[in-house]
Design an enzyme around this catalytic site. Structure first.
Site: not given
Length: 754
Positions: A433, A643, A694
């Site tokens: 993405s 992940c 993140h």
């Protein structure tokens, strides 16, 4: 003995994701800290009142968190990594955010702490870091302040604390190796201080969560519970709280503890109520977790009544959610688009509170008519045509061993793929993405609301895909992706295109920090009525001579990140999904897509909590992936992505997936996860994530090169790929461009250094 109701926790984010919006506004500098704190107070007050009105007798306090409840506990104990500390040693909400996400409106950016799955759920916690000789002190009084808030509002409360042994179990040692269990004696005084403060406030019961007690713990850890709870006993009544599995294997340890009650998860565990009643001390309260806190299904309350009624009047008894309702959406009543029949099968957090009240009243009175009325829809579902598809069941029954085998082994396939793609050393790619901009989200929302027709929507999506390809070519990436502009969520998107799923409007649950997901619900047998991803993948490939990956979410991940049916096994659901996506792989290949990524980030999180149950799960989980992938020809390269994983103990199964390339999250763990692949001598190709998506921090070229060199010490360089940790959906374009440019530059430098 009157039976009471309580919950182990309640969703934090708000019905309209108010907390998420307030967090992100504050992080972006668009609102003040005071405004953020005000939203938190408003949500807590609302949620306490809603639970009370729904029939909850003892309200949880301390279940609210600004990012994560394990991180809240770290701050409570003064466990702040040096890189995140304020210069004056103080602790504030920005300290918390720096630990969780690497930066905050104040203070210097620093690498975020590691994040991993909370037991076998789709919630993530921030992993505590421990160092030898570390000291602890009460530095974050959020729990006490929230207790004061709730008491001022006149509520009957039950504060919630993460227990000391589980807290240590969840953490990791940083720096010089040592046994983190030796820190138990150092954190207990802080717990004693907190319990003393709660006692001063008139608190009678404290829920102290020790979910580690459902695990197969080393004996030293089991032995630690007795001295720990000897130290904590006497100030308030302690409800020792477990969830996600049963406690029977560790019951001898539990019944020796000086606590006053025990909560057990009677949904996910196999504990027998009669045996628990017989073995628990007679003066202990039993909190029965009878309502599933992790799913959206209406309970058959007649079954729950029968399960517990035999011990009513024989010991102190509470009825409760199996675990925190954090894992459930908030309120079914606002779902206006669900089919009436399907809606009658569901119960969200507030409805689950109502179920507890109905069950309490029936157990106290012996009157069961209300339970029978409530349970009628879920009983009728067993015969609904919405649930069963004969064609799917027939195809599932016909699966053979050959269906899960690629045509040739990896060595043969790799030669065919090298000849086809001719990629350079250190090939660069991304996980799938690209940033979901306001424009993209607005486009999808307008289409969903009917404000935009299909042609204009498709034109808009095509333009975003084109821009994603242009961006990647400018950056010099080797294997491209189409960017997933058309996808709201990696699971929801597939569920929307598969029969057997339904969707909610506001069924949000927290994944981590401000990240919320809206899981689809599996209501029946699953099939694929038409191709899902082929059109956009084919379009993206037409824009470039470089290979574009087809992007699929794998069957186990779709299962784990959905609310599953409760009337068939998880294996059945996973294999139904695998068969549907097998057809998608075949169609992508036929459309000229040569690299297909099947993401399975949830493979490990789906593991049963007890190792003795792992083999059966891994056998069908791996088989589901292989059924999905094995239709591909030798020259088609199958990637998978994982992940938040510890791989050591499942390397046999990772290898058994037989993916040509696996990409994994490694940057937060400083490549230590590659030790598993090195020790196992993993034979296929690996893309260790070189930066943490993140965090908004942009990694330097030197940082990425250092990580890749470290990776090459463990894995032969000719089998290494270069990629971020995860998808870039939540990042902005400026930081994405900068990070990827540095990543590509690092790969080029390493090629030239050969």
């Amino acid at each position: 003995m009157t039976i009471l109701t309580h919950t182990l926790g309640f969703p934090r984010v708000g019905l309209r994701r108010e907390l998420k919006k307030a967090q992100e506004s504050y992080w972006a500098g668009n609102s003040t800290r005071e405004a953020l704190l005000a939203v938190g107070r408003e949500l807590r007050a609302r949620h306490w009142e809603q639970q009370k009105q729904a029939g909850i007798d003892l309200l949880p306090v301390g279940d609210f968190a600004w990012y994560d409840h394990v991180l809240t506990t770290s701050l409570l104990l003064g466990n702040v990594p040096a890189r995140h500390q304020n210069n004056d040693g103080s602790v504030d909400i920005d300290t918390l955010f720096r630990i969780g996400r690497g930066r905050a409106p104040t203070g210097e950016p620093a690498a975020a702490a590691e994040m991993t799955k909370w037991f076998n759920t789709n919630y993530h916690y921030i992993v505590p870091e421990f160092s030898k000789g570390q000291q602890f002190r009460l530095t974050w009084t959020q729990l006490l302040e929230e207790v004061d808030e709730a008491l001022a509002l006149g509520h009957k409360i039950k504060p919630v604390l993460l227990g000391p042994v589980t807290y240590l179990w969840l953490g990791k040692v940083k720096g010089e190796p040592f046994d983190r269990l030796t820190l138990l004696k150092d954190i207990l005084p802080v717990y004693q201080h907190v319990l003393a403060e709660l006692a001063k406030r008139g608190v009678e019961w404290v829920q102290i969560d020790e979910p580690a007690l459902v695990l197969e713990l080393p004996q030293a850890w089991l032995d630690a519970f007795k001295p720990a709870y000897d130290a904590l006993a006497g100030q308030v009544k302690l409800l020792l709280t477990t969830y996600f599995e049963g406690v029977t294997p560790n019951l001898d340890t539990i019944i020796a503890l000086p606590v006053q009650g025990l909560h057990v998860d009677l949904i996910h565990g196999k504990d027998d109520v009669a045996e628990l009643h017989q073995r628990l001390p007679v003066d202990w309260l039993l909190s029965a977790g009878l309502i599933n806190g992790r799913n959206v299904w209406r309970a058959d309350l007649t079954e729950k009544y029968a399960q517990i009624n035999a011990i009513v009047g024989k010991r102190a008894l509470w009825v409760a959610s199996s675990c925190s309702l954090l894992h459930s959406p908030i309120d079914l009543s606002v779902e206006t688009r669900l089919d009436t029949e399907v809606k009658s099968w569901f119960a969200f957090a507030l409805q689950k509170c109502g179920e507890l009240a109905l069950l309490r009243d029936a157990l106290n009175s012996g009157e069961t008519a209300a339970l029978e009325e409530w349970s009628a829809p879920i009983q009728a579902r067993r015969h609904s045509r919405r649930v069963h598809n004969a064609a799917v069941e027939k195809r599932l029954a016909a699966i053979t061993a050959q269906a899960s085998q690629r045509e040739n082994p990896y060595e043969v396939r790799a030669e065919a793929q090298r000849a086809r793609f001719k990629l350079p050393a250190w090939p660069t790619t991304t996980i799938g993405s690209f940033p979901q901009t306001t424009e993209i989200r607005g486009l999808r929302l307008d289409f969903k609301k009917g404000n935009l027709d299909a042609n204009n929507y498709r034109t808009g999506i095509a333009e975003h895909i084109k821009q994603a390809i242009i961006e990647q070519e400018r950056l010099g990436l080797d294997v491209l992706v189409h960017g997933e502009a058309e996808r709201n969520d990696m699971v929801e998107y597939f569920g929307e295109h598969l029969d057997g799923f339904v969707f909610t409007q506001n069924g949000w649950v927290q994944s981590y920090g401000s990240r919320c997901v809206k899981p689809p619900v599996v209501i029946g047998d699953i099939s694929r009525p038409a191709p899902i991803t082929v059109e956009w993948a084919k379009y993206a490939q037409s824009l470039t001579d470089k290979p574009v990956k087809g992007m699929l979410t794998g069957p186990v991940t779709i299962l784990c990140w959905s609310f599953p049916r409760e009337d068939v096994t998880r294996e059945t659901i996973a294999k139904q999904i695998a068969l549907a996506l097998r057809d998608e792989v075949a169609d992508l290949e036929a459309a000229g897509i040569g690299i297909i990524q099947i993401d399975e980030p949830a493979l490990r999180e789906g593991l049963p909590l007890r190792r003795s149950d792992w083999d059966a799960y891994l056998e069908w989980g791996v088989e589901a992936f292989r059924i999905n992938a094995a239709v591909a020809k030798d020259e088609t390269q199958i990637h998978t992505h994982m992940c938040y994983c510890e791989f050591n103990d499942i390397m046999d199964s990772i290898a058994a997936l037989d993916a040509d390339v696996i990409t994994i999250e490694t940057s937060r763990s400083d490549m230590e996860l590659l030790e598993s692949f090195e020790a196992f001598d993993y034979p296929n190709e690996i893309g260790p994530g070189v930066y943490d998506i993140h965090s908004p921090n942009v990694p330097s070229v030197e940082w990425i090169e250092a990580l890749l060199k470290k990776a090459a010490q463990r894995i032969p360089a000719q089998r290494l790929w270069v990629n971020p940790d995860c998808g870039l959906k939540t990042r902005g374009w400026p930081e994405t461009r900068a990070a990827l440019a540095n990543m590509v530059k690092a790969a080029h430098n390493l090629r030239q250094a050969k």
